[in-house]
Design an enzyme around this catalytic site. Structure first.
Site, PDB file in Angstrom:
ATOM      1  N   ILE A 125      99.798  -0.369  -2.767  1.00 58.23           N
ATOM      2  CA  ILE A 125      99.849  -1.567  -1.930  1.00 58.23           C
ATOM      3  C   ILE A 125      99.181  -1.115  -0.632  1.00 58.23           C
ATOM      4  CG2 ILE A 125     101.294  -3.314  -0.838  1.00 58.23           C
ATOM      5  CD1 ILE A 125     101.395  -3.191  -3.977  1.00 58.23           C
ATOM      6  N   PRO A 126      97.917  -1.497  -0.451  1.00 59.97           N
ATOM      7  CA  PRO A 126      97.059  -0.831   0.543  1.00 59.97           C
ATOM      8  C   PRO A 126      97.298  -1.213   1.998  1.00 59.97           C
ATOM      9  CG  PRO A 126      95.855  -2.590  -0.511  1.00 59.97           C
ATOM     10  CD  PRO A 126      97.200  -2.523  -1.196  1.00 59.97           C
ATOM     11  N   CYS A 127      98.470  -0.883   2.506  1.00 58.03           N
ATOM     12  CA  CYS A 127      98.757  -1.159   3.916  1.00 58.03           C
ATOM     13  C   CYS A 127      97.842  -0.344   4.831  1.00 58.03           C
ATOM     14  CB  CYS A 127     100.231  -0.925   4.233  1.00 58.03           C
ATOM     15  SG  CYS A 127     100.842   0.712   3.847  1.00 58.03           S
ATOM     16  N   HIS A 128      97.242   0.719   4.302  1.00 54.02           N
ATOM     17  CA  HIS A 128      96.297   1.513   5.113  1.00 54.02           C
ATOM     18  C   HIS A 128      95.035   0.710   5.434  1.00 54.02           C
ATOM     19  CE1 HIS A 128      95.001   2.315   0.943  1.00 54.02           C
ATOM     20  NE2 HIS A 128      93.789   2.472   1.449  1.00 54.02           N
TER      21      HIS A 128
END
Length: 163
Positions: A125-128
């Site tokens: 889950i690409p919160c970056h």
């Protein structure tokens, strides 16, 4: 609740702890450990092994999406934010405001930021991929240096056809 298993992966940016059951991956978190603690055992579910392998492929620049089953554990609002994060493509970025708009709550920018910070499925889950509206890097649970590394890594491998 199902029995939880742990498996560590030594990534180029530190040890990642994978937590899951026989059905789902529940968390993928950067660890403060200096050495691998959770090694593969005879009873380690295949799903954790698959997750570790897919993370390895990601870090090798061979994978941009993940296919193992995972589960969101949070409030309905948090789940909506996390689901929206999956819509940010590999090597692309978005902002808290864009996520707030995408979930139909334009004024919830701060709440989106809070939910983003509670994401337990790092990288998948690409919160970056969330940056400030002005293009600057914003907070990241794993540290801004890791966020910058991940964004640069994705940009460097974007030209390839990945899994």
């Amino acid at each position: 609740m199902n029995k939880q298993y742990k498996l560590d992966y030594e990534s180029p940016i530190g040890i990642i702890e994978i937590i899951g059951s026989i059905e789902y991956i529940h968390a993928i978190m950067f660890s403060t450990q200096k050495n691998i603690v959770n090694v593969q055992q005879a009873d380690t579910p295949q799903i954790l092994v698959d997750c570790r392998e897919q993370l390895h492929e990601y870090f090798q620049g061979e994978r941009s999406t993940f296919t193992f089953p995972y589960i969101f554990e949070g409030t309905e609002f948090q789940k909506a934010v996390w689901h929206a994060l999956t819509g940010i493509s590999y090597a692309e970025t978005g902002s808290y405001k864009e996520i707030a708009i995408s979930i139909g709550n334009e004024k919830a920018v701060r709440a989106v930021g809070s939910a983003n910070g509670k994401n337990k499925l790092s990288i998948v889950i690409p919160c970056h991929r969330i940056i400030g509206s002005n293009g600057t890097l914003t907070g990241y649970e794993g540290g801004l240096w890791r966020k910058e590394w991940l964004l640069q890594h994705e940009k460097a491998h974007f030209r390839h056809e990945l899994k």
